[in-house]
Design a protein around this motif. Structure first.
Motif, PDB file in Angstrom:
ATOM      1  N   GLN A 153       1.896  -3.206 -69.989  1.00 21.93           N
ATOM      2  CA  GLN A 153       1.320  -2.421 -71.090  1.00 21.93           C
ATOM      3  C   GLN A 153       0.444  -3.306 -71.969  1.00 21.93           C
ATOM      4  O   GLN A 153      -0.675  -2.926 -72.346  1.00 21.93           O
ATOM      5  CB  GLN A 153       2.437  -1.775 -71.925  1.00 21.93           C
ATOM      6  N   TYR A 195      -2.794  -4.063 -70.208  1.00 18.49           N
ATOM      7  CA  TYR A 195      -3.800  -2.985 -70.249  1.00 18.49           C
ATOM      8  C   TYR A 195      -4.377  -2.787 -71.644  1.00 18.49           C
ATOM      9  O   TYR A 195      -5.545  -2.404 -71.790  1.00 18.49           O
ATOM     10  CB  TYR A 195      -3.246  -1.681 -69.653  1.00 18.49           C
ATOM     11  N   TRP A 221      -8.351  -2.734 -71.430  1.00 14.82           N
ATOM     12  CA  TRP A 221      -9.212  -1.616 -71.881  1.00 14.82           C
ATOM     13  C   TRP A 221     -10.029  -2.048 -73.101  1.00 14.82           C
ATOM     14  O   TRP A 221     -11.157  -1.593 -73.296  1.00 14.82           O
ATOM     15  CB  TRP A 221      -8.391  -0.366 -72.181  1.00 14.82           C
ATOM     16  N   GLU A 231      -4.133  14.198 -67.135  1.00 12.12           N
ATOM     17  CA  GLU A 231      -3.786  12.939 -66.460  1.00 12.12           C
ATOM     18  C   GLU A 231      -2.858  12.154 -67.374  1.00 12.12           C
ATOM     19  O   GLU A 231      -3.160  11.919 -68.554  1.00 12.12           O
ATOM     20  CB  GLU A 231      -5.008  12.075 -66.111  1.00 12.12           C
ATOM     21  N   GLY A 259      -1.312   8.639 -68.236  1.00  7.36           N
ATOM     22  CA  GLY A 259      -1.620   7.222 -67.985  1.00  7.36           C
ATOM     23  C   GLY A 259      -3.049   7.101 -67.488  1.00  7.36           C
ATOM     24  O   GLY A 259      -3.321   6.470 -66.463  1.00  7.36           O
ATOM     25  N   ARG A 311     -11.337   7.636 -66.628  1.00 12.16           N
ATOM     26  CA  ARG A 311     -12.263   7.560 -65.489  1.00 12.16           C
ATOM     27  C   ARG A 311     -12.117   8.757 -64.530  1.00 12.16           C
ATOM     28  O   ARG A 311     -13.114   9.406 -64.176  1.00 12.16           O
ATOM     29  CB  ARG A 311     -11.947   6.256 -64.752  1.00 12.16           C
ATOM     30  N   ASN A 312     -10.877   9.089 -64.132  1.00 10.58           N
ATOM     31  CA  ASN A 312     -10.690  10.183 -63.166  1.00 10.58           C
ATOM     32  C   ASN A 312     -11.100  11.523 -63.757  1.00 10.58           C
ATOM     33  O   ASN A 312     -11.684  12.367 -63.081  1.00 10.58           O
ATOM     34  CB  ASN A 312      -9.223  10.257 -62.724  1.00 10.58           C
ATOM     35  N   GLU A 347      -2.500   8.786 -72.552  1.00  9.91           N
ATOM     36  CA  GLU A 347      -2.481   7.350 -72.244  1.00  9.91           C
ATOM     37  C   GLU A 347      -1.563   6.625 -73.229  1.00  9.91           C
ATOM     38  O   GLU A 347      -1.341   7.070 -74.348  1.00  9.91           O
ATOM     39  CB  GLU A 347      -3.938   6.831 -72.304  1.00  9.91           C
ATOM     40  N   ASP A 361       3.918   8.265 -72.887  1.00 10.78           N
ATOM     41  CA  ASP A 361       4.695   7.122 -72.409  1.00 10.78           C
ATOM     42  C   ASP A 361       5.594   7.612 -71.268  1.00 10.78           C
ATOM     43  O   ASP A 361       6.454   8.478 -71.478  1.00 10.78           O
ATOM     44  CB  ASP A 361       5.548   6.569 -73.575  1.00 10.78           C
ATOM     45  N   HIS A 362       5.412   7.048 -70.073  1.00 13.97           N
ATOM     46  CA  HIS A 362       6.250   7.452 -68.927  1.00 13.97           C
ATOM     47  C   HIS A 362       7.731   7.188 -69.191  1.00 13.97           C
ATOM     48  O   HIS A 362       8.584   7.781 -68.537  1.00 13.97           O
ATOM     49  CB  HIS A 362       5.841   6.668 -67.673  1.00 13.97           C
ATOM     50  N   CYS A 413      -2.319   8.553 -61.631  1.00 14.82           N
ATOM     51  CA  CYS A 413      -3.033   7.718 -60.665  1.00 14.82           C
ATOM     52  C   CYS A 413      -2.766   6.256 -61.009  1.00 14.82           C
ATOM     53  O   CYS A 413      -3.287   5.763 -62.022  1.00 14.82           O
ATOM     54  CB  CYS A 413      -4.529   8.046 -60.722  1.00 14.82           C
ATOM     55  N   HIS A 414      -1.920   5.631 -60.232  1.00 16.48           N
ATOM     56  CA  HIS A 414      -1.601   4.204 -60.442  1.00 16.48           C
ATOM     57  C   HIS A 414      -1.223   3.908 -61.888  1.00 16.48           C
ATOM     58  O   HIS A 414      -1.604   2.877 -62.424  1.00 16.48           O
ATOM     59  CB  HIS A 414      -2.779   3.320 -60.002  1.00 16.48           C
TER      60      HIS A 414
HETATM   61  C1  SAM Z   1      -4.044   0.792 -63.095  1.00 18.75           C
HETATM   62  S1  SAM Z   1      -4.339   1.575 -64.634  1.00 18.75           S
HETATM   63  C2  SAM Z   1      -4.826   3.196 -64.067  1.00 18.75           C
HETATM   64  C3  SAM Z   1      -5.595   3.969 -65.093  1.00 18.75           C
HETATM   65  C4  SAM Z   1      -6.100   5.331 -64.614  1.00 18.75           C
HETATM   66  N1  SAM Z   1      -5.014   6.175 -64.198  1.00 18.75           N
HETATM   67  C5  SAM Z   1      -7.112   5.159 -63.508  1.00 18.75           C
HETATM   68  O1  SAM Z   1      -6.805   5.522 -62.369  1.00 18.75           O
HETATM   69  O2  SAM Z   1      -8.209   4.694 -63.800  1.00 18.75           O
HETATM   70  C6  SAM Z   1      -2.686   1.819 -65.243  1.00 18.75           C
HETATM   71  C7  SAM Z   1      -2.590   2.642 -66.507  1.00 18.75           C
HETATM   72  O3  SAM Z   1      -1.226   2.938 -66.788  1.00 18.75           O
HETATM   73  C8  SAM Z   1      -1.042   2.867 -68.183  1.00 18.75           C
HETATM   74  N2  SAM Z   1       0.390   2.703 -68.526  1.00 18.75           N
HETATM   75  C9  SAM Z   1       1.120   1.562 -68.472  1.00 18.75           C
HETATM   76  N3  SAM Z   1       2.376   1.807 -68.924  1.00 18.75           N
HETATM   77  C10 SAM Z   1       2.436   3.120 -69.248  1.00 18.75           C
HETATM   78  C11 SAM Z   1       3.450   3.960 -69.773  1.00 18.75           C
HETATM   79  N4  SAM Z   1       4.673   3.486 -70.074  1.00 18.75           N
HETATM   80  N5  SAM Z   1       3.162   5.253 -70.003  1.00 18.75           N
HETATM   81  C12 SAM Z   1       1.926   5.753 -69.722  1.00 18.75           C
HETATM   82  N6  SAM Z   1       0.919   4.996 -69.228  1.00 18.75           N
HETATM   83  C13 SAM Z   1       1.156   3.698 -68.991  1.00 18.75           C
HETATM   84  C14 SAM Z   1      -1.878   1.648 -68.556  1.00 18.75           C
HETATM   85  O4  SAM Z   1      -2.115   1.565 -69.940  1.00 18.75           O
HETATM   86  C15 SAM Z   1      -3.131   1.917 -67.737  1.00 18.75           C
HETATM   87  O5  SAM Z   1      -4.022   2.746 -68.432  1.00 18.75           O
END
Ligand code: SAM
Length: 314
Positions: free
Chosen positions: A13, A16, A20, A142, A144, A149-150, A169, A196-197, A216-217
């Motif tokens: 976290q 990122y 970003w 979406e 996270g 972008r998506n 996000e 927050d996941h 997505c990831h």
């Molecule tokens: C690899 S990036 C992917 C971003 C976007 N989904 C994409 O495909 O462009 C991972 C994302 O997950 C987010 N993330 C990390 N921990 C998270 C959490 N606990 N809850 C929600 N999002 C989280 C990060 O901040 C980051 O934006």
């Protein structure tokens, strides 16, 4: 915002938040130079990332673990400094005259593949969502989303204009960059929200009764999602369909060399290890209706191919 010299533990976290922020800096400089079209800016950023990758400086030191609260003597700490470093060509090949490596190494359905420079793998998710959307879906979400972008790709590749797009996000810098880009595009209804996941809360959704949600990831960045993760999402009083584009192939089976290497990579980086177990348990308990699972369906770096899971709560 200046992330310089803000020492924090090296969690995904915090990484990122910095990553970003660095992209926000890049985009802000384009806007300051007169760019006013979000699509052009995203493509310029993506092209920049064909040649440069972001490297965040970290040092070993003492810090407080953000989850347990304990002081840890030796942990990796981000210094707040990050820089764009050239992407090196793989397999001893030369750069193209354009300055990009000729290929990147990837994998797909269990085999290694080389992908040519400029192949647009980043739009595959958007095409999936556009084709998968149902006429009755009243919003796209979406969880996270990074800088959205998506969601922007879905809009620009012909996704619906008359629906709200929820950009949810965790990081402040990701939300800030999404908002900056959305402010340049009047034809997209982008709603930027916190998510927050680790603490599922879809309270930001408004009156829409049928919704398409995707990740997505981003679940990949959470080492262990809560056991109640899918039941918590499914409980929202709306009809939801969820599609997860996440690198969980090794969690389905790890008997091939790509999955074995993927598992090692995820353990080493503290990335997600329990997505598929929690998903299966939710399906078995009847909390969700799991309809599809595809292993390693989309190339994304050699040892992080994207698998897909689809479920609904109706
Ligand atoms: C690899 S990036 C992917 C971003 C976007 N989904 C994409 O495909 O462009 C991972 C994302 O997950 C987010 N993330 C990390 N921990 C998270 C959490 N606990 N809850 C929600 N999002 C989280 C990060 O901040 C980051 O934006």
């Amino acid at each position: 915002m200046s992330p310089e010299n803000s020492y924090v533990p090296k969690t995904p976290q915090n990484f990122y938040e910095l990553a970003w922020a660095k992209r926000l800096e890049f985009v802000q400089s384009l806007v300051d130079g007169g760019e006013d079209n979000a699509f052009r800016i995203i493509k310029m950023l993506e092209r920049h990332e064909e040649k440069f990758h972001l490297s965040a400086e970290s040092v070993l030191g003492e810090a407080r673990d953000e989850i347990t609260g304990d002081v840890v003597k030796q942990m990796q700490i981000l210094t707040g400094r990050a820089e764009w470093l050239p992407v090196l060509p793989e397999n001893n090949t030369d750069y193209l005259p354009t300055g990009a490596p000729p290929t990147t190494e990837n994998s797909f359905l269990g085999s290694k593949i080389s992908v040519p420079a400029y192949a647009d793998l980043k739009s595959i998710v958007a095409h999936w969502i556009i084709e998968f959307l149902h006429d009755d879906d009243k919003a796209i979400v979406e969880l996270g989303c990074g800088y959205g972008r998506n969601l922007f790709n879905i809009h620009y590749l012909g996704g619906p204009r008359d629906l709200p797009y929820y950009a949810a996000e965790y990081t402040g810098s990701g939300k800030q960059l999404t908002a900056l880009l959305a402010a340049l595009e009047s034809s997209i209804q982008m709603r930027v929200e916190h998510f927050d996941h680790n603490n599922v809360d879809l309270g930001f959704l408004q009156g829409e009764d049928q919704i398409l949600i995707f990740t997505c990831h981003s679940i990949e960045q959470v080492k262990e999602i809560p056991a109640s993760y899918f039941a918590d999402l499914a409980r929202v009083p709306k009809k939801i369909t969820c599609i997860h584009f996440e690198p969980f192939g090794f969690q389905i089976s790890s008997d091939d060399s790509i999955s074995t290497a993927q598992q090692e990579l995820f353990v080493k980086n503290d990335w997600n290890l329990n997505f598929f177990d929690v998903l299966k348990a939710a399906a078995e308990a009847g909390s969700i209706n799991l309809t599809h699972v595809y292993k390693d369906m989309i190339p994304n770096e050699t040892y992080s191919p994207t698998s897909i899971a689809i479920w609904r709560n109706f």
